[in-house]
Design an enzyme around this catalytic site. Structure first.
Site, PDB file in Angstrom:
ATOM      1  N   CYS A 185       1.301  -1.233   0.274  1.00 46.03           N
ATOM      2  CA  CYS A 185      -0.236  -0.072  -0.024  1.00 46.03           C
ATOM      3  C   CYS A 185       0.814   1.317   0.102  1.00 46.03           C
ATOM      4  O   CYS A 185      -0.152   2.401  -0.766  1.00 46.03           O
ATOM      5  CB  CYS A 185      -0.679   0.056   0.780  1.00 46.03           C
ATOM      6  SG  CYS A 185      -0.094  -0.137   3.230  1.00 46.03           S
ATOM      7  N   HIS A 523      -1.458   1.751   7.303  1.00 42.75           N
ATOM      8  CA  HIS A 523      -2.025   1.913   5.565  1.00 42.75           C
ATOM      9  C   HIS A 523      -2.070   2.706   5.306  1.00 42.75           C
ATOM     10  O   HIS A 523      -2.515   4.008   6.038  1.00 42.75           O
ATOM     11  CB  HIS A 523      -3.445   0.751   6.098  1.00 42.75           C
ATOM     12  CG  HIS A 523      -4.023   0.433   4.157  1.00 42.75           C
ATOM     13  ND1 HIS A 523      -3.592   0.155   3.907  1.00 42.75           N
ATOM     14  CD2 HIS A 523      -5.090   1.124   3.888  1.00 42.75           C
ATOM     15  CE1 HIS A 523      -4.239  -0.085   2.397  1.00 42.75           C
ATOM     16  NE2 HIS A 523      -5.066   1.100   2.752  1.00 42.75           N
TER      17      HIS A 523
END
Length: 580
Positions: A185, A523
């Protein structure tokens, strides 16, 4: 009495009845009505006027030929249900010709057509009637059901019928995202933000290297992403990245690939692209778009005789220092963090003192770039001497730091760059002031001045500069572009790749955010401003790996941190033209 009967063979009316005076009057009125109706139905069709021409053949006597004269057509509006259909007719055309034209345009058969027009004919149009009373742009009502569907002039294409590449380029659906290939990510969000730099995309297409190199893999990845609306697996770029930088191939305790830092990817990727994307003049595309020249000055507070040390270096980001809050200066805004990040101290040898001394470091931007990257220094290394491995851990600063969609870099520039920016600001301010005063003077102009006679022409011819010296000076200053200082300022801004009227303002267009309390986890997501070509769009696109959605400007301004939600980590700005 018996009703009157018309004998068509004898062309006369017959009447059998014993009638009185009142009955005679009623019969005569009835006969007059029937006569008018018959005349209307039997109105002869006017033949077009003719013109006479004489043709002479060799060896034969001349002869006269009658040729019909073409009449100019008029446009009428045919109203068929909710549709408005234009039609062209000539006064000499027959109704049959109009019927055929409407059948081609609507698909209504001639037998089903019923045309009505107020003032042009009585009732429904028949084939033996005339079109001579039609007027230009007259409304004609058509009634009838089409027997066949007429193909529209512009063919309707549904997005479901488009090819995948055409669907992606149409702009009618959200762009595609990157699939997560195992804690990638950090890479997906950074690539989506860099994708919003069109000059970088063009350079990658022109100068992309071989497939094995990182620049070529990035160019191919962007190309494949533009040609699809489905999530793309960037396996080719991931393989090239891990082959070039092995640290991005590290694995965690569970055996999977470990989470990495988005800023480390940004710095490593741009360093590689700077070596691949070369320019003709000897520079590189990366530094032309994102590189800044930093002027660093070192002074020794312990010894005034120690000369100042001036160095220049290239940087591709500005750092917002958040740790300064622990020293007493709380950082609550991006401006405060950038100012703190440009100042510092270090220990350096002093030749005069003959020992190490603490030097004060002050950095300023000597050369700007069209694009600007800002990093929030949220991650830091914390030593853990009491732990089992005594290595330490990566920690994250959760402090909220607010920002705006416009960044003013004037306080962070060196004096030469500040002078060029200030000159444009003064020029722009003088123009606004001159326009404001001119508008105020025009609105406050007395009515008697407008009604002056020719005898007052001398005062009317007076120049505004003579009436208001301050206004004249402001206009002259705003129009002064031929001085040496103005030429130097324009050349300096041109060397930075900035517009000539640049006033030191950058606008926010993409963000890399991080959610979580550790640099080794959490994230990353990418946020890119959606463009509409007019610069007034307030929508943003959110790239959560392969999931793409829309967001608003108000939500973007809330990515300042202070909780467990997403907070801004990397911000990308682009130079604005003109004023704020």
């Amino acid at each position: 009495f018996h009703p009157p009967r018309f004998d068509r063979g004898r062309s006369r009316w017959t009447l059998r009845a014993r009638i009185g005076k009142d009955a005679v009057e009623a019969v005569l009125q009835h006969l007059l009505f029937e006569a008018r109706a018959t005349t209307q139905q039997r109105a002869p069709v006017q033949e077009p006027p003719v013109k006479t021409t004489t043709r002479v053949d060799c060896g034969a006597p001349s002869r006269v030929v009658r040729e019909p004269t073409k009449m100019a057509g008029i446009m009428i509006n045919i109203k068929w249900g909710k549709e408005q259909i234009p039609a062209s007719v000539a006064p000499t055309d027959t109704p049959a010709k109009l019927f055929e034209q409407l059948e081609q345009k609507t698909g209504v058969p001639v037998a089903r057509q019923k045309l009505m027009a107020k003032g042009a004919w009585r009732g429904v149009l028949k084939e033996n009637m005339s079109l001579a009373d039609l007027k230009p742009n007259q409304n004609v009502t058509l009634m009838g059901t089409a027997e066949r569907l007429v193909e529209p002039a512009t063919k309707t294409v549904f997005i479901e019928d488009l090819k995948e590449e055409d669907k992606a380029k149409s702009g009618m659906c959200l762009p595609a995202g990157f699939a997560n290939l195992g804690n990638t990510c950090y890479m997906n969000s950074t690539l989506q933000c860099l994708r919003a730099v069109p000059e970088l995309r063009e350079s990658l297409e022109k100068n992309g290297a071989a497939d094995q190199e990182l620049a070529g893999a990035l160019a191919a990845t962007y190309r494949d992403l533009d040609a699809t609306t489905r999530p793309l697996e960037p396996a080719r770029f991931v393989a090239a990245l891990r082959a070039t930088f092995p640290q991005f191939a590290q694995r965690g305790r569970g055996g999977g690939f470990a989470q990495q830092d988005a800023e480390e990817l940004y710095s490593s990727l741009l360093a590689t692209l700077a070596n691949s994307l070369k320019e003709e003049g000897g520079g590189n595309v990366v530094d032309s778009l994102l590189g800044m020249d930093m002027e660093e000055r070192l002074t020794c507070p312990e010894c005034d005789a120690e000369p100042e040390v001036v160095k220049r270096d290239t940087a591709r980001k500005l750092v917002c220092n958040i740790q300064g809050g622990t020293a007493g200066d709380n950082v609550n805004h991006l401006f405060e963090g950038l100012k703190l990040g440009l100042a510092g101290s270090l220990e350096k040898n002093s030749e005069i003192l003959g020992r190490n001394a603490v030097w004060t470091k002050t950095s300023r931007v000597a050369k700007l770039a069209p694009y600007l990257c800002v990093q929030y220094m949220r991650f830091f290394w914390k030593a853990t001497p009491d732990s089992a491995d005594h290595t330490g851990v990566k920690c994250k600063i959760m402090r909220p730091v607010s920002f705006t969609d416009t960044l003013d870099v004037y306080p962070f520039c060196n004096p030469a760059l500040q002078a060029a920016i200030k000159a444009n600001r003064d020029k722009y301010g003088a123009q606004l002031e001159a326009a404001r005063e001119a508008k105020a003077a025009a609105s406050a102009e007395p009515e008697e001045k407008k009604a002056k006679t020719d005898g007052d022409a001398e005062m009317a011819d007076a120049k505004p500069e003579d009436e208001d010296p301050a206004l004249a000076a402001a206009i002259a200053m705003s129009m002064d572009e031929g001085s040496d200082d103005a030429a130097k300022h324009a050349a300096l801004l041109e060397s930075c790749g900035l517009p000539a009227d640049f006033q030191g303002h950058y606008e926010l267009f993409s963000i890399v955010s991080h959610k979580g309390r550790s640099a080794d986890g959490g994230h990353y997501m990418g946020w890119v401003k959606q463009e509409d070509g007019k610069g007034v769009n307030n929508k943003w696109l959110v790239f959560d790996d392969d999931l793409v959605s829309e967001s608003t400007q108000e939500f973007i301004m809330g990515l300042k941190g202070g909780g467990d939600e997403h907070m801004s980590y990397l911000q990308f700005y682009r130079a604005k033209k003109g004023g704020i």
